[in-house]
Design a protein around this motif. Structure first.
Motif, PDB file in Angstrom:
ATOM      1  N   LYS A 314      29.139  56.978  10.518  1.00 40.29           N
ATOM      2  CA  LYS A 314      30.271  56.344   9.830  1.00 40.29           C
ATOM      3  C   LYS A 314      31.296  57.444   9.542  1.00 40.29           C
ATOM      4  CE  LYS A 314      27.247  52.944   7.555  1.00 40.29           C
ATOM      5  NZ  LYS A 314      27.604  51.768   8.347  1.00 40.29           N
ATOM      6  N   VAL A 332      32.097  50.542   2.655  1.00 45.35           N
ATOM      7  CA  VAL A 332      31.064  50.285   3.671  1.00 45.35           C
ATOM      8  C   VAL A 332      29.793  49.708   3.066  1.00 45.35           C
ATOM      9  CG1 VAL A 332      31.945  52.092   5.191  1.00 45.35           C
ATOM     10  CG2 VAL A 332      30.112  52.651   3.587  1.00 45.35           C
ATOM     11  N   GLU A 533      21.500  51.305  11.531  1.00 44.45           N
ATOM     12  CA  GLU A 533      22.090  50.073  11.020  1.00 44.45           C
ATOM     13  C   GLU A 533      21.016  49.106  10.539  1.00 44.45           C
ATOM     14  OE1 GLU A 533      25.226  49.467  10.607  1.00 44.45           O
ATOM     15  OE2 GLU A 533      25.936  51.318  11.532  1.00 44.45           O
ATOM     16  N   ASP A 546      35.720  41.614  10.083  1.00 47.11           N
ATOM     17  CA  ASP A 546      34.927  42.830   9.857  1.00 47.11           C
ATOM     18  C   ASP A 546      34.649  43.558  11.163  1.00 47.11           C
ATOM     19  OD1 ASP A 546      34.880  42.409   7.151  1.00 47.11           O
ATOM     20  OD2 ASP A 546      32.889  41.482   7.127  1.00 47.11           O
ATOM     21  N   ASP A 549      37.927  45.241  12.367  1.00 44.33           N
ATOM     22  CA  ASP A 549      38.266  46.399  11.529  1.00 44.33           C
ATOM     23  C   ASP A 549      37.331  47.566  11.802  1.00 44.33           C
ATOM     24  OD1 ASP A 549      40.261  44.897  10.411  1.00 44.33           O
ATOM     25  OD2 ASP A 549      39.181  44.466   8.550  1.00 44.33           O
ATOM     26  N   SER A 550      36.042  47.267  11.913  1.00 39.83           N
ATOM     27  CA  SER A 550      35.052  48.325  12.120  1.00 39.83           C
ATOM     28  C   SER A 550      35.281  49.047  13.435  1.00 39.83           C
ATOM     29  CB  SER A 550      33.640  47.718  12.095  1.00 39.83           C
ATOM     30  OG  SER A 550      32.684  48.678  12.492  1.00 39.83           O
ATOM     31  N   GLN A 553      38.648  51.080  13.474  1.00 38.38           N
ATOM     32  CA  GLN A 553      38.567  52.323  12.702  1.00 38.38           C
ATOM     33  C   GLN A 553      37.760  53.391  13.420  1.00 38.38           C
ATOM     34  OE1 GLN A 553      36.999  51.060   8.915  1.00 38.38           O
ATOM     35  NE2 GLN A 553      38.830  49.895   8.386  1.00 38.38           N
ATOM     36  N   GLN A 554      36.679  52.987  14.087  1.00 38.97           N
ATOM     37  CA  GLN A 554      35.868  53.960  14.813  1.00 38.97           C
ATOM     38  C   GLN A 554      36.628  54.545  15.999  1.00 38.97           C
ATOM     39  OE1 GLN A 554      31.592  52.867  15.437  1.00 38.97           O
ATOM     40  NE2 GLN A 554      32.168  51.006  14.345  1.00 38.97           N
ATOM     41  N   PHE A 573      28.385  49.915  18.841  1.00 37.25           N
ATOM     42  CA  PHE A 573      29.008  48.793  18.128  1.00 37.25           C
ATOM     43  C   PHE A 573      28.380  47.485  18.579  1.00 37.25           C
ATOM     44  CE2 PHE A 573      32.061  45.295  18.456  1.00 37.25           C
ATOM     45  CZ  PHE A 573      32.425  45.126  17.126  1.00 37.25           C
ATOM     46  N   ASN A 577      25.509  45.453  16.183  1.00 36.31           N
ATOM     47  CA  ASN A 577      25.925  44.164  15.639  1.00 36.31           C
ATOM     48  C   ASN A 577      25.107  43.006  16.209  1.00 36.31           C
ATOM     49  OD1 ASN A 577      28.300  44.370  13.696  1.00 36.31           O
ATOM     50  ND2 ASN A 577      28.967  45.725  15.340  1.00 36.31           N
TER      51      ASN A 577
END
Length: 916
Positions: A314, A332, A533, A546, A549-550, A553-554, A573, A577
């Motif tokens: 992260k 987070v 995770e 979400d 955005d995640s 940002q990464q 990712f 998920n």
């Protein structure tokens, strides 16, 4: 001067009284220029330092001038703090900026005599070497106190020699350079000092070389770096050193932030906590607001332990500043909003108290004074009526910090209730011989013999916890058999073993998941990074926002040319998920359609991000193309779109689904791009698609993002990988087979330029709503369905033994899908609403709404479809085939087959099903 504010300042600080006595003239000038009330930007401070020292050649004069400036600025900061004209964040930033400016000025001044004596220091590459100055601790984080030491490390890029008449090697040159820099700032004269300099954080500490090369520092961190140094390097920042300094800093990040979640940070934290507690007891400094219980250090530790554990995965947690990272921990979900508020409030209060203490006599201390006069000065600064009132507030805030700290850092991991021997005996009672042999081979195999001693010891420590959790399971033998491959895959990365020992709840969840889903166990065994995770997830389904955005940002933190890092982010990712969705499916029993929606969202977000990366990578090299109207394409006007077919288009993705994709564009295929290396619009489109497929399908140690199937494009495998919108339309109107229109029913634009996507949807609707002969549609659909049954359905022998293929046999999922597609192809010519949706459930609902199907028939089909798909999801998680017991599905199949007979094939024989 404002007399009242002056008196408040002087009551707060004996040091301020001393400065006023020595430098009244300077201070009166400062006040006339409003310097006591104005806040200073970083540029203001650097300019002030440069102007103060401009033209000074004499060392003594230079040192005197900077020390007087420091005294004036300190008076100003104490004034603002005492009169509540600043806040902790602003004050600490300005102090840190002054330290940076002073260091840079001292570095420049120290260089001149060295160059005159030894000449320029050249590395073996022939490049002039610079002194890289690294700020550590509060300086690195730009959080300096009123009277902080500054922690520095000196480095340089590469070895070499100077070019002067008295040649010395580069390291010796940088050592002399650093020594002079320290002297200029640290040496106490009649005017005091600028900053106390502490060099003990350098590799090997006191007694080692004062400056170290990039290579030597990297070797030290890899071979000898200790856990406490990882904490120290979190806050490290390059103050001076240019591009080589930034490269050096990048080199240190993997040492600090491990790629995988690192629960070993807890162990290091406990050791550091114990060491500090012993020091507090030895020195009797419980009143130290930094080191004492509930003090500043505990707030920092709470933040830093999370940074070390999760910072590698992260990246938002890699910030140097305590408060910034604290907020990120809340965002987070690693700390509750309440915990963030409490810790921030306590931290700001404690830092303000720290400033009040240090303002007394310009001393580096965080201990509350015992002298009544000094206590009164602190009360005046902080505006408390009595010392008891102040202590009540202080203790309340420290207690909240201590609660959070104790919750995070338990003194030790709670041991299993039973002894190792008792646990082993209980386990032996529930295992068969094969399982016992598996355990024996594990503990006596070659893999274990090759492990380092520390890893073996951690594995031995971990084993009783695993046995305890397995024995609490309803199916202990099954759990053990499925978890052993996972243990083998992570035993070299012992941090995961520590993680599971630290989190008993996570261990229990893992065991439960193992009994339910071997697929999840296999994913975790093959890609242990997913444990990061899995062991911290809350088992709620991720929202589309979400996910977007995640991933955004990464990817924002990775440069466009860092392809491997981008691919790694995309892979993890997707996998993490999907694992979250699977866990929610199993443990939280999330509804089927919500699970499919979530899996589809993950795919769509992945596709959209990958398209942007692919497009911008090609555009960076070749420039942008122009569209068919002559308009220049751009990041906001892509002229490119991705179409999802099949399960993706139908919003019905499962856990192992590949993606059926078609690429379309609206470029002028003959016009050239506007970059230095021009290519045609056609070539641009091809390269974007090829780059996209490379991102998505390249197999690495972390797997691939998705399998991609592009055979549904016009002309199939013989056709072009990318098609212009016009060519796509012409093909569908003039050359496509009916089965291709059938595939188009489940097509949906999922990424790319909105205008192009809208045009595709219009063409899809135009094609699907063409008038068609129902008999012809029925015959073609039946022919295609029979081919699939012949190739993919159960054999006659399997059917005799009561086997039913849930997807391909009569009455299965594909029958329902084909009926929905038939409805659209046969009847949307007279009822265009039937072509609106691409998913089977809403198509069937619209068919009932339009009167094409009875409400009862539509509801029965939807119920059958959802039941069969839910079972297919369960079978996928259990790693089982789609072949199930026919008797269990008899009633459902009868419903489906009756409707199939009525809609598509009047000759179909469902009586055989009814008689079973």
């Amino acid at each position: 001067m404002n007399a009242e504010q002056l008196q408040i300042t002087l009551r707060s600080s004996q040091y301020a009284e001393h400065v006023l006595e020595l430098h009244r003239t300077f201070l009166e000038q400062d006040f006339q220029l409003d310097r006591f009330t104005a806040h200073l930007s970083r540029d203001d401070i650097f300019q002030t330092v440069e102007q103060t020292l401009e033209g000074i050649e004499d060392e003594a004069t230079w040192m005197k001038s900077l020390r007087i400036l420091r005294a004036r600025l300190m008076f100003r900061w104490i004034w603002q703090d005492a009169n509540q004209q600043t806040d902790v964040v602003t004050l600490t930033r300005e102090l840190s900026d002054f330290a940076d400016a002073s260091i840079c000025a001292a570095k420049r001044f120290a260089l001149r005599p060295l160059l005159a004596k030894h000449g320029e220091p050249l590395g073996y590459s022939g490049e002039v070497q610079d002194l890289i100055v690294i700020g550590m601790g509060k300086l690195g984080a730009q959080e300096l106190n009123l009277s902080s030491d500054i922690d520095l490390i000196f480095a340089f890029d590469e070895q070499g020699e100077t070019q002067g008449r008295k040649s010395i090697d580069v390291q010796q040159f940088c050592i002399l350079w650093g020594q002079k820099l320290i002297y200029l700032l640290d040496h106490i004269t009649a005017d005091g000092f600028v900053f106390r300099v502490d060099m003990r954080l350098r590799p090997w500490g006191d007694g080692s070389a004062l400056a170290i090369s990039h290579v030597a520092l990297e070797k030290y961190l890899i071979q000898h770096g200790r856990e406490w140094e990882r904490y120290a390097w979190i806050k490290a920042r390059i103050i001076s050193g240019g591009v080589h300094g930034e490269h050096l800093m990048e080199m240190t990040r993997p040492f600090v932030f491990r790629r995988y979640v690192d629960y070993s940070a807890f162990e290091a934290m406990r050791e550091m906590k114990s060491m500090i507690e012993r020091e507090v007891a030895r020195r009797n400094i419980a009143d130290d607001i930094k080191l004492g219980a509930g003090g500043i250090r505990e707030v920092e530790f709470i933040v830093q332990v999370f940074q070390l554990i999760y910072g590698g995965s992260k990246r938002e947690l890699q910030d140097r500043q305590c408060l910034v990272s604290l907020h990120h921990l809340g965002q987070v979900g690693l700390l509750t909003p309440e915990a963030v508020v409490q810790l921030e409030d306590a931290y700001l209060f404690l830092r303000r108290v720290e400033h009040a203490i240090q303002a007394l006599n310009d001393q580096q201390t965080q201990s509350l004074p015992h002298d009544p006069e000094l206590r009164q000065r602190i009360l005046d600064t902080l505006h408390y009526p009595t010392w008891d009132a102040f202590l009540n507030t202080l203790n309340t805030k420290r207690e909240k910090v201590s609660e959070q700290f104790k919750h995070l850092i338990q003194d030790e991991i709670t041991a299993p209730e039973q002894t190792d021997t008792q646990l082993e005996q209980r386990l032996a009672e529930v295992l068969d011989d094969a399982s016992k042999n598996l355990i024996y081979e594990f503990w006596h195999g070659n893999a274990l013999k090759k492990l380092p001693a520390k890893a073996v010891q951690r594995l031995k420590d971990f084993w009783p916890y695993l046995i305890e959790a397995i024995l609490q399971s309803e199916h202990p033998q099954l759990a053990l058999m499925r978890l052993m491959p996972l243990v083998e895959s992570v035993m070299r990365r012992t941090v995961y073993l520590v993680m599971l020992m630290e989190s008993r709840g996570a261990m229990q969840r893992l065991v439960k998941m193992a009994t339910v889903s071997p697929w999840i166990c296999e994913e975790l065994s093959q890609y242990p990074v997913l444990l990061d995770e899995f062991l911290t997830m809350d088992f709620g389904l991720p929202t589309r926002q979400d996910l977007e955005d995640s991933l955004r940002q990464q990817l924002l933190r990775i440069e466009l040319d860092q392809v491997e890092e981008q691919m790694q982010v995309l892979r993890l990712f997707k996998k993490s998920n999907v694992l979250t969705v699977a866990a929610s499916d199993v443990l939280a029993e999330s509804p089927l359609m919500k699970v499919s929606d979530a899996l589809t969202d993950i795919a769509e977000v992945s596709v959209a991000a990958t398209l942007q990366l692919s497009y911008q990578t090609v555009a960076k090299k070749h420039g942008y193309p122009q569209d068919v109207t002559g308009k220049r394409c751009s990041a906001d006007h892509l002229g490119f779109a991705v179409i999802g077919y099949g399960k993706l288009g139908g919003i019905e993705l499962g856990y192992g689904s590949d993606l059926d994709l078609v690429f379309i564009h609206s470029f002028d295929e003959q016009a050239e791009t506007d970059g230095n290396k021009t290519i045609t619009g056609f070539e641009f489109a091809m390269r974007v698609a090829q780059k996209f497929l490379s991102y998505m399908t390249t197999q690495t140690l972390d797997g691939r993002v998705y399998e991609i199937d592009t055979r549904l494009r016009p002309s199939g495998e013989a056709g072009l990988l990318v098609t212009s919108l016009k060519a796509f339309e012409q093909y569908q109107l003039k050359n496509a087979w009916l089965w291709e229109h059938q595939a188009l029913v489940r097509a949906r634009s999922i990424a790319g330029e909105p205008e192009l996507r809208e045009k595709f949807e219009a063409i899809r609707c135009q094609i699907l709503t063409q008038p068609r002969d129902e008999a012809h549609v029925r015959a073609e659909v039946l022919k295609m369905r029979q081919k699939m049954k012949d190739h993919l359905g159960s054999s006659n022998e399997q059917k005799k033994h009561g086997i039913f293929h849930l997807k391909q046999d009569a009455g299965g999922i594909v029958d329902i899908e084909f009926m929905a597609q038939y409805v659209v192809l046969a009847w949307s010519g007279s009822n265009s609403d039937l072509a609106h949706f691409s998913d089977n459930v809403r198509i069937l609902e619209d068919a009932a709404q339009a009167g094409c199907l009875s409400s009862e028939d539509a509801t029965a089909l939807i119920h059958a479809y959802l039941s069969e798909r839910a079972e297919s999801h369960r079978l996928a998680l259990a790693n089982q085939s789609m072949q199930v017991n026919a008797a269990d599905w008899h009633d459902t199949r009868v419903i489906v087959c009756k409707l199939w007979q009525r809609l598509i094939d009047p000759t179909a024989n469902f009586m055989a099903l009814e008689s079973k």
